[in-house]
Design a protein around this motif. Sequence first.
Motif, PDB file in Angstrom:
ATOM      1  N   LEU A  28       0.676  -1.163   0.075  1.00 13.91           N
ATOM      2  CA  LEU A  28       0.016   0.107   0.046  1.00 13.91           C
ATOM      3  C   LEU A  28       0.710   1.231   0.120  1.00 13.91           C
ATOM      4  O   LEU A  28       0.500   2.446  -0.531  1.00 13.91           O
ATOM      5  CB  LEU A  28      -0.637   0.093   1.198  1.00 13.91           C
ATOM      6  N   THR A  29       1.875   1.274   0.544  1.00 18.92           N
ATOM      7  CA  THR A  29       2.773   2.254   0.476  1.00 18.92           C
ATOM      8  C   THR A  29       3.556   2.553  -0.710  1.00 18.92           C
ATOM      9  O   THR A  29       3.513   3.771  -1.131  1.00 18.92           O
ATOM     10  CB  THR A  29       4.168   2.371   1.679  1.00 18.92           C
ATOM     11  N   VAL A  30       3.701   1.678  -1.467  1.00 20.99           N
ATOM     12  CA  VAL A  30       4.104   1.659  -3.155  1.00 20.99           C
ATOM     13  C   VAL A  30       3.137   2.523  -3.825  1.00 20.99           C
ATOM     14  O   VAL A  30       3.391   3.476  -4.664  1.00 20.99           O
ATOM     15  CB  VAL A  30       4.616   0.504  -3.409  1.00 20.99           C
ATOM     16  N   VAL A  31       1.784   1.962  -3.375  1.00 21.65           N
ATOM     17  CA  VAL A  31       0.737   2.534  -4.349  1.00 21.65           C
ATOM     18  C   VAL A  31       0.370   3.867  -3.877  1.00 21.65           C
ATOM     19  O   VAL A  31       0.001   4.662  -4.694  1.00 21.65           O
ATOM     20  CB  VAL A  31      -0.587   1.769  -3.978  1.00 21.65           C
ATOM     21  N   GLY A  32       0.496   4.193  -2.509  1.00 22.76           N
ATOM     22  CA  GLY A  32       0.335   5.609  -1.878  1.00 22.76           C
ATOM     23  C   GLY A  32       1.269   6.455  -2.701  1.00 22.76           C
ATOM     24  O   GLY A  32       1.006   7.756  -2.939  1.00 22.76           O
ATOM     25  N   GLY A  58     -11.522  22.217   0.207  1.00 25.68           N
ATOM     26  CA  GLY A  58     -10.130  22.283  -0.387  1.00 25.68           C
ATOM     27  C   GLY A  58      -9.625  21.311  -1.246  1.00 25.68           C
ATOM     28  O   GLY A  58     -10.502  20.523  -2.008  1.00 25.68           O
ATOM     29  N   GLN A  59      -8.366  21.508  -1.538  1.00 28.03           N
ATOM     30  CA  GLN A  59      -7.740  20.540  -2.608  1.00 28.03           C
ATOM     31  C   GLN A  59      -7.933  19.093  -2.239  1.00 28.03           C
ATOM     32  O   GLN A  59      -7.670  18.989  -1.106  1.00 28.03           O
ATOM     33  CB  GLN A  59      -6.228  21.019  -2.798  1.00 28.03           C
ATOM     34  N   ALA A  60      -8.362  18.347  -3.322  1.00 27.13           N
ATOM     35  CA  ALA A  60      -8.329  16.830  -2.832  1.00 27.13           C
ATOM     36  C   ALA A  60      -6.989  16.292  -2.763  1.00 27.13           C
ATOM     37  O   ALA A  60      -6.203  16.414  -3.633  1.00 27.13           O
ATOM     38  CB  ALA A  60      -9.084  16.303  -4.270  1.00 27.13           C
ATOM     39  N   PRO A  61      -6.820  15.103  -1.966  1.00 32.03           N
ATOM     40  CA  PRO A  61      -5.682  14.303  -1.842  1.00 32.03           C
ATOM     41  C   PRO A  61      -5.549  13.551  -2.895  1.00 32.03           C
ATOM     42  O   PRO A  61      -6.670  13.273  -3.350  1.00 32.03           O
ATOM     43  CB  PRO A  61      -5.873  13.762  -0.414  1.00 32.03           C
ATOM     44  N   SER A  62      -4.401  12.950  -3.144  1.00 36.08           N
ATOM     45  CA  SER A  62      -4.208  12.128  -4.189  1.00 36.08           C
ATOM     46  C   SER A  62      -4.953  10.664  -3.788  1.00 36.08           C
ATOM     47  O   SER A  62      -4.873  10.513  -2.580  1.00 36.08           O
ATOM     48  CB  SER A  62      -2.881  11.850  -4.420  1.00 36.08           C
ATOM     49  N   ILE A  63      -5.364   9.913  -4.717  1.00 35.79           N
ATOM     50  CA  ILE A  63      -6.069   8.458  -4.287  1.00 35.79           C
ATOM     51  C   ILE A  63      -4.897   7.678  -3.623  1.00 35.79           C
ATOM     52  O   ILE A  63      -5.462   6.916  -3.005  1.00 35.79           O
ATOM     53  CB  ILE A  63      -6.654   8.059  -5.688  1.00 35.79           C
ATOM     54  N   GLY A  64      -3.718   7.781  -3.781  1.00 37.39           N
ATOM     55  CA  GLY A  64      -2.927   6.949  -3.139  1.00 37.39           C
ATOM     56  C   GLY A  64      -2.573   7.212  -2.060  1.00 37.39           C
ATOM     57  O   GLY A  64      -2.493   6.373  -0.993  1.00 37.39           O
ATOM     58  N   VAL A  65      -3.045   8.612  -1.262  1.00 39.76           N
ATOM     59  CA  VAL A  65      -2.910   9.004   0.194  1.00 39.76           C
ATOM     60  C   VAL A  65      -4.197   8.390   0.827  1.00 39.76           C
ATOM     61  O   VAL A  65      -3.792   7.837   1.868  1.00 39.76           O
ATOM     62  CB  VAL A  65      -2.773  10.429   0.164  1.00 39.76           C
ATOM     63  N   VAL A  66      -5.216   8.640   0.071  1.00 42.06           N
ATOM     64  CA  VAL A  66      -6.344   7.859   0.579  1.00 42.06           C
ATOM     65  C   VAL A  66      -6.453   6.453   0.802  1.00 42.06           C
ATOM     66  O   VAL A  66      -6.506   5.766   1.782  1.00 42.06           O
ATOM     67  CB  VAL A  66      -7.529   8.272  -0.286  1.00 42.06           C
ATOM     68  N   VAL A  67      -5.769   5.599  -0.136  1.00 36.49           N
ATOM     69  CA  VAL A  67      -5.507   4.127   0.005  1.00 36.49           C
ATOM     70  C   VAL A  67      -4.659   3.934   1.118  1.00 36.49           C
ATOM     71  O   VAL A  67      -4.767   2.824   1.612  1.00 36.49           O
ATOM     72  CB  VAL A  67      -5.214   3.592  -1.616  1.00 36.49           C
ATOM     73  N   LEU A  68      -3.608   4.739   0.965  1.00 32.76           N
ATOM     74  CA  LEU A  68      -2.548   4.199   2.156  1.00 32.76           C
ATOM     75  C   LEU A  68      -3.317   4.638   3.556  1.00 32.76           C
ATOM     76  O   LEU A  68      -2.811   4.098   4.421  1.00 32.76           O
ATOM     77  CB  LEU A  68      -1.327   5.361   1.942  1.00 32.76           C
ATOM     78  N   ALA A  69      -3.838   5.773   3.629  1.00 33.26           N
ATOM     79  CA  ALA A  69      -4.407   5.897   5.126  1.00 33.26           C
ATOM     80  C   ALA A  69      -5.375   4.819   5.200  1.00 33.26           C
ATOM     81  O   ALA A  69      -5.488   4.425   6.545  1.00 33.26           O
ATOM     82  CB  ALA A  69      -5.128   7.306   4.960  1.00 33.26           C
ATOM     83  N   ALA A  70      -6.362   4.501   4.441  1.00 26.99           N
ATOM     84  CA  ALA A  70      -7.312   3.380   4.830  1.00 26.99           C
ATOM     85  C   ALA A  70      -6.529   2.099   4.895  1.00 26.99           C
ATOM     86  O   ALA A  70      -6.910   1.401   5.943  1.00 26.99           O
ATOM     87  CB  ALA A  70      -8.356   3.136   3.258  1.00 26.99           C
ATOM     88  N   ALA A 100      -5.042   2.501   8.685  1.00 25.52           N
ATOM     89  CA  ALA A 100      -6.283   2.104   9.624  1.00 25.52           C
ATOM     90  C   ALA A 100      -6.558   0.661   9.771  1.00 25.52           C
ATOM     91  O   ALA A 100      -6.736   0.328  11.137  1.00 25.52           O
ATOM     92  CB  ALA A 100      -7.478   2.876   9.200  1.00 25.52           C
ATOM     93  N   VAL A 101      -6.838  -0.173   8.642  1.00 31.83           N
ATOM     94  CA  VAL A 101      -7.086  -1.532   8.705  1.00 31.83           C
ATOM     95  C   VAL A 101      -5.846  -2.049   9.409  1.00 31.83           C
ATOM     96  O   VAL A 101      -6.098  -3.010  10.373  1.00 31.83           O
ATOM     97  CB  VAL A 101      -7.488  -2.136   7.380  1.00 31.83           C
ATOM     98  N   PHE A 102      -4.482  -1.771   9.102  1.00 31.96           N
ATOM     99  CA  PHE A 102      -3.467  -2.560   9.749  1.00 31.96           C
ATOM    100  C   PHE A 102      -3.272  -2.448  11.271  1.00 31.96           C
ATOM    101  O   PHE A 102      -3.086  -3.091  11.875  1.00 31.96           O
ATOM    102  CB  PHE A 102      -2.119  -1.884   9.020  1.00 31.96           C
ATOM    103  N   LEU A 103      -3.532  -1.074  11.639  1.00 36.63           N
ATOM    104  CA  LEU A 103      -3.547  -0.949  13.074  1.00 36.63           C
ATOM    105  C   LEU A 103      -4.730  -1.446  13.968  1.00 36.63           C
ATOM    106  O   LEU A 103      -4.355  -1.938  15.026  1.00 36.63           O
ATOM    107  CB  LEU A 103      -3.559   0.711  13.301  1.00 36.63           C
ATOM    108  N   ALA A 104      -5.800  -1.352  13.273  1.00 34.95           N
ATOM    109  CA  ALA A 104      -6.846  -2.184  13.793  1.00 34.95           C
ATOM    110  C   ALA A 104      -6.639  -3.474  14.042  1.00 34.95           C
ATOM    111  O   ALA A 104      -6.650  -4.165  15.067  1.00 34.95           O
ATOM    112  CB  ALA A 104      -8.126  -1.832  13.164  1.00 34.95           C
TER     113      ALA A 104
END
Length: 150
Positions: free
Chosen positions: A25-29, A44-56, A59-63
């Motif tokens: 996911l880091t590589v994708v992000g 405001g300005q939209a984040p990149s889709i990679g940042v959204v995928v990495l954040a999601a 979150a799953v990894f931490l849970a």
Amino acid sequence: MNTTTKAIAANKKKMDDLTVGLCALTVVGVSATAATPFWPAAWGQAPSIGVVVLAAGLAVFLALHTLYWWRNLDEAAQEAHKWAWWWGGNLGFIAGGAAVVIAALNGADLLPARVPHTDTALIALGVVAAFAAQAVGYGIAWCGWWVARR
């Protein structure tokens, strides 16, 4: 191998698999730079889709990591964490909230000078102050629980 050893090995394998997934996911992000579709302009300005995928993914990894960590704790450690979160977190929240309210009522400028004094910044300050107060209260109560039972 006994049952405990097998369970530990299975949990380690799960954590290793999660780590590999997070690395992917880091590589994708890092590489996916297209803007997130359907982002409201008011935000405001939209984040990149990679940042959204990495954040999601994070979150799953931490849970999942927390779930595996909790299951491997013994009963005494679980009770210490539950007790500390209930008493320390709640009392820390009350004391921290009271401190912020008292400081604000006395005219203290709680935001750094470089931060614009907007409603959004004040809400963010409140969230961070609440979390910090709960974390400090939890830490004190957790240490107190273990000291009392030593």
